[in-house]
Scaffold this motif. Structure first.
Motif, short mmCIF file in Angstrom:
data_model
loop_
_atom_site.label_atom_id
_atom_site.label_comp_id
_atom_site.label_asym_id
_atom_site.label_seq_id
_atom_site.Cartn_x
_atom_site.Cartn_y
_atom_site.Cartn_z
N LEU A 2 0.83 -1.07 0.15
CA LEU A 2 -0.12 -0.01 -0.01
C LEU A 2 0.92 1.26 0.16
O LEU A 2 1.71 1.24 0.90
N ILE A 72 -5.86 -4.62 1.69
CA ILE A 72 -5.48 -3.45 1.04
C ILE A 72 -6.53 -2.83 0.31
O ILE A 72 -6.50 -1.21 0.36
N THR A 76 -7.73 1.06 1.35
CA THR A 76 -7.49 2.17 0.07
C THR A 76 -9.00 2.98 0.04
O THR A 76 -8.95 4.13 0.13
N SER A 162 -2.91 0.76 -4.58
CA SER A 162 -1.84 -0.54 -3.91
C SER A 162 -1.11 -0.88 -5.14
O SER A 162 -1.20 -0.43 -6.37
#
Length: 313
Positions: A2, A72, A76, A162
């Motif tokens: 990330l 992830i 996000t 990502s």
């Protein structure tokens, strides 16, 4: 991986270490809290940051690659989804009511089932993000992150994206402009009071004189200090019309004032007895006049609500 990308108002590639450390702390807290919510065993390593503004990169480690990819994606979305209102938390109470405990459990169960067969849909990830975003610790940490950034003028915007194992970007960078930072920030940490009907409090120390003194009692096996807001009951105690002995209790309407602290924990600010329904001494239970009035009014209100629901149906 990330990546969090800080964009600056100059050509430099450095930022205040304290600000950066605080931001990193809040993001890691969001990651770990989200992992706990979904029962994922995830650990995070910090990698050497890159320039271009300044880019922090975290490598996610786990026994299950699908869990890593999903967490992830969720992080996000949590960080980058701009609230529709000026404050994401104006309707926090409504959102938490609408998203029941059962609904959360079903969303988590659905996500974990899809992870097992490695067939996670975008719809499920979106639902899981909603679950995480209804967690007090997650939204408080997110608010803290954007508060730190808002107070640091050098940052003009941030980006989150990502990165795959090969180092390639897996999606378009989600960018949040500085003007939108304020929309993520909690403007009040006060929560709607929790009202408990029929709360049983054993009286440890009543207040036998006028003034704003607090009573002492035992509620749910814990000693509490509370304010007596039932003036009729208070007056009867002061006039010695009502007396107490060892083991005396009250059945009451208890209002619990709460707030969210800086890490998202719910803490109690105070207890308030709004109405005493009954005074209890062993087997002897005496109803109060105000208690009878309260029960009658509540019954009328409940009947009207039920009638309204039947009419809507």
């Amino acid at each position: 991986r990330l990546e969090l990308h800080y964009y600056f108002n100059d050509e430099s590639h450095s930022m205040d270490a304290m600000v950066r450390n605080k931001c990193e702390s809040e993001i890691l807290a969001i990651i770990y809290e989200s992992s706990i919510i979904f029962g994922f065993d995830i650990s995070v390593d910090a990698e050497v940051f890159k320039e271009g503004g300044l880019k922090d990169i975290w490598k996610f480690l786990g026994k299950n690659s699908a869990q890593v990819a999903i967490i992830i994606s969720i992080i996000t979305m949590i960080i980058s989804q701009i609230p529709k209102t000026d404050s994401e938390y104006q309707d926090l109470q409504k959102k938490l009511v609408k998203l029941s405990i059962e609904e959360k459990k079903l969303s988590i169960k659905k996500l974990r089932k899809e992870v097992e067969v490695n067939e996670v849909t975008e719809v499920t990830i979106s639902e899981a993000t909603t679950v995480a975003n209804s967690n007090y610790k997650v939204i408080t940490r997110k608010s803290n992150l954007y508060k730190h950034l808002s107070n640091y003028e050098k940052v003009t915007k941030i980006g989150v994206v990502s990165i795959g194992k090969s180092g390639d970007y897996l999606a378009v960078e989600n960018v949040i402009e500085r003007e939108d930072f304020k929309r993520f920030i909690i403007h009040s940490n006060e929560l709607k009071p929790e009202v408990i009907e029929g709360a049983l409090i054993e009286i440890v120390a009543p207040v036998l004189k006028s003034g704003g003194y607090k009573w002492k009692g035992i509620f749910d096996d814990e000693q509490i200090n509370f304010s007596m807001k039932d003036n009729e009951f208070k007056e009867a105690v002061l006039n010695r019309t009502i007396s107490f002995k060892h083991g005396s209790s009250i059945n009451c309407v208890l209002s619990v004032q709460r707030k969210i602290d800086e890490v998202g924990e719910i803490v109690v600010k105070g207890y308030f007895v709004e109405t005493v329904l009954e005074k209890i001494d062993g087997e002897v239970v005496v109803s109060t006049l105000q208690g009878k009035r309260h029960k009658f009014t509540k019954k009328q209100t409940d009947n009207q609500v039920e009638l309204f629901r039947q009419t809507e149906a």
